[in-house]
Motif scaffolding. Sequence first.
Motif, PDB file in Angstrom:
ATOM      1  N   GLY A  66     -63.901  10.477 -58.754  1.00  0.00           N
ATOM      2  CA  GLY A  66     -64.857  10.019 -58.188  1.00  0.00           C
ATOM      3  C   GLY A  66     -65.783   9.614 -59.223  1.00  0.00           C
ATOM      4  N   ALA A  67     -65.654  10.068 -60.557  1.00  0.00           N
ATOM      5  CA  ALA A  67     -66.731  10.101 -61.491  1.00  0.00           C
ATOM      6  C   ALA A  67     -66.092  10.074 -62.295  1.00  0.00           C
ATOM      7  N   GLU A  68     -66.193   9.396 -63.800  1.00  0.00           N
ATOM      8  CA  GLU A  68     -65.509  10.535 -65.303  1.00  0.00           C
ATOM      9  C   GLU A  68     -66.785  10.420 -65.973  1.00  0.00           C
ATOM     10  N   ILE A  69     -66.691  10.688 -67.349  1.00  0.00           N
ATOM     11  CA  ILE A  69     -67.342  10.681 -68.564  1.00  0.00           C
ATOM     12  C   ILE A  69     -66.396  10.292 -69.357  1.00  0.00           C
ATOM     13  N   MET A  70     -67.261  10.369 -70.062  1.00  0.00           N
ATOM     14  CA  MET A  70     -66.724   9.440 -71.687  1.00  0.00           C
ATOM     15  C   MET A  70     -67.812   9.444 -72.596  1.00  0.00           C
ATOM     16  N   GLY A  71     -67.464   9.635 -73.812  1.00  0.00           N
ATOM     17  CA  GLY A  71     -68.161  10.031 -75.375  1.00  0.00           C
ATOM     18  C   GLY A  71     -68.357   8.196 -75.694  1.00  0.00           C
ATOM     19  N   ALA A  72     -69.906   8.232 -76.796  1.00  0.00           N
ATOM     20  CA  ALA A  72     -69.903   7.024 -77.434  1.00  0.00           C
ATOM     21  C   ALA A  72     -69.014   6.408 -77.878  1.00  0.00           C
ATOM     22  N   ASN A  73     -67.755   6.994 -78.542  1.00  0.00           N
ATOM     23  CA  ASN A  73     -66.723   6.298 -79.060  1.00  0.00           C
ATOM     24  C   ASN A  73     -65.582   5.314 -78.165  1.00  0.00           C
ATOM     25  N   GLU A 131     -71.891  18.511 -64.366  1.00  0.00           N
ATOM     26  CA  GLU A 131     -72.242  19.093 -62.874  1.00  0.00           C
ATOM     27  C   GLU A 131     -73.522  17.353 -61.800  1.00  0.00           C
ATOM     28  N   THR A 132     -73.621  17.190 -63.495  1.00  0.00           N
ATOM     29  CA  THR A 132     -73.821  15.287 -62.775  1.00  0.00           C
ATOM     30  C   THR A 132     -72.829  14.957 -62.548  1.00  0.00           C
ATOM     31  N   ALA A 133     -71.709  14.783 -62.992  1.00  0.00           N
ATOM     32  CA  ALA A 133     -70.727  14.021 -62.600  1.00  0.00           C
ATOM     33  C   ALA A 133     -70.123  14.456 -61.497  1.00  0.00           C
ATOM     34  N   PHE A 134     -69.998  15.933 -60.869  1.00  0.00           N
ATOM     35  CA  PHE A 134     -69.606  16.627 -59.555  1.00  0.00           C
ATOM     36  C   PHE A 134     -70.564  15.481 -58.754  1.00  0.00           C
ATOM     37  N   GLU A 135     -72.047  16.259 -58.680  1.00  0.00           N
ATOM     38  CA  GLU A 135     -72.806  16.052 -58.253  1.00  0.00           C
ATOM     39  C   GLU A 135     -72.408  13.903 -57.542  1.00  0.00           C
ATOM     40  N   ALA A 136     -71.941  13.136 -58.004  1.00  0.00           N
ATOM     41  CA  ALA A 136     -71.408  12.149 -58.380  1.00  0.00           C
ATOM     42  C   ALA A 136     -70.648  11.491 -57.585  1.00  0.00           C
ATOM     43  N   ALA A 137     -69.431  12.155 -57.718  1.00  0.00           N
ATOM     44  CA  ALA A 137     -68.241  12.038 -57.627  1.00  0.00           C
ATOM     45  C   ALA A 137     -68.355  12.077 -55.456  1.00  0.00           C
ATOM     46  N   GLU A 138     -68.946  13.242 -55.429  1.00  0.00           N
ATOM     47  CA  GLU A 138     -69.644  13.266 -54.179  1.00  0.00           C
ATOM     48  C   GLU A 138     -67.956  14.107 -53.663  1.00  0.00           C
ATOM     49  N   GLY A 139     -67.842  14.756 -54.098  1.00  0.00           N
ATOM     50  CA  GLY A 139     -66.262  16.155 -52.794  1.00  0.00           C
ATOM     51  C   GLY A 139     -65.170  15.343 -54.082  1.00  0.00           C
ATOM     52  N   GLN A 140     -65.140  14.336 -54.556  1.00  0.00           N
ATOM     53  CA  GLN A 140     -64.026  13.921 -55.287  1.00  0.00           C
ATOM     54  C   GLN A 140     -63.369  14.595 -56.864  1.00  0.00           C
ATOM     55  N   ASP A 141     -62.546  14.306 -57.664  1.00  0.00           N
ATOM     56  CA  ASP A 141     -62.681  15.136 -59.000  1.00  0.00           C
ATOM     57  C   ASP A 141     -63.011  14.148 -60.150  1.00  0.00           C
ATOM     58  N   VAL A 142     -62.969  14.923 -60.978  1.00  0.00           N
ATOM     59  CA  VAL A 142     -64.354  14.341 -62.445  1.00  0.00           C
ATOM     60  C   VAL A 142     -63.074  13.636 -63.390  1.00  0.00           C
ATOM     61  N   ARG A 143     -62.651  13.102 -63.907  1.00  0.00           N
ATOM     62  CA  ARG A 143     -62.242  12.833 -65.813  1.00  0.00           C
ATOM     63  C   ARG A 143     -62.960  12.880 -66.461  1.00  0.00           C
ATOM     64  N   ILE A 144     -61.791  13.549 -66.822  1.00  0.00           N
ATOM     65  CA  ILE A 144     -62.900  13.545 -68.336  1.00  0.00           C
ATOM     66  C   ILE A 144     -61.768  11.968 -69.467  1.00  0.00           C
ATOM     67  N   GLY A 145     -62.492  11.830 -69.630  1.00  0.00           N
ATOM     68  CA  GLY A 145     -61.615  10.552 -70.009  1.00  0.00           C
ATOM     69  C   GLY A 145     -61.271   9.980 -71.326  1.00  0.00           C
ATOM     70  N   GLY A 146     -62.196  10.765 -71.897  1.00  0.00           N
ATOM     71  CA  GLY A 146     -61.857  10.947 -74.036  1.00  0.00           C
ATOM     72  C   GLY A 146     -62.675  10.346 -74.260  1.00  0.00           C
ATOM     73  N   GLY A 147     -63.275   9.586 -75.891  1.00  0.00           N
ATOM     74  CA  GLY A 147     -62.060  10.134 -76.743  1.00  0.00           C
ATOM     75  C   GLY A 147     -61.300  11.657 -76.724  1.00  0.00           C
TER      76      GLY A 147
END
Length: 215
Positions: A66-73, A131-147
């Motif tokens: 439901g949402a992704e987190i990624m780094g600046a690179n 925590e912010t990503a989980f709120e946005a994902a609305e009950g779905q999982d959050v992908r930690i996308g890298g790098g």
Amino acid sequence: MPLARVHNLSISLDGFATGEPQSAEAPFGHAGERLHEWMFATRFWDSSGSAGLDDALAQRHGQGIGAEIMGANKFGPPGWQDDPDWTGWWGSNPPFRSPTFVLTHRPRPPVEMEGGTTFHFLDVPPAEALETAFEAAEGQDVRIGGGATVVRDFVAAGLVDLMHLVQVPIVLGRGVRIWDGLEATEDDYDIEAVSSPSGVTHLTFTRKPEGSVHG
């Protein structure tokens, strides 16, 4: 309970997830595309690609996210923060199709793209970003996308529930390593290793129940 997941993160035999130096012309530095050739050969990447083990595991990348987190690179080459028009590598219709949170020390206003992706820019610690990503994902999982640096930080903080790494049979010698500072990570996870006919090894780390953060 929703999970924080890592998928399809390719690493070399010596643990590097990217080479160096990174640039707009060479996003993975001297590694080029060698870390990802296994993926390019699958239907996950190209409808004319192969089905089979590599494809089946690659397909999990988007399931239930439901949402992704990624780094600046991952979002851009060194210096992208100085370009107000930079909106990522992926053109006007990025593949994420969900709220995507970019961790950077120089935040900027959100950027809404085609296809359901909106980039949000955060300068916060991993736990707060998740925590912010989980709120946005609305009950779905959050992908930690890298790098690799972002994945490493989230693992070190005990925030990753499931991690799928793909060990590619090359030696890079330099770059950004996934394992630096993560001694004894194996104590917190059940680990499954599956070799593929393509030559890669899929490593799946599943957090042990007693160490689970999100359920």
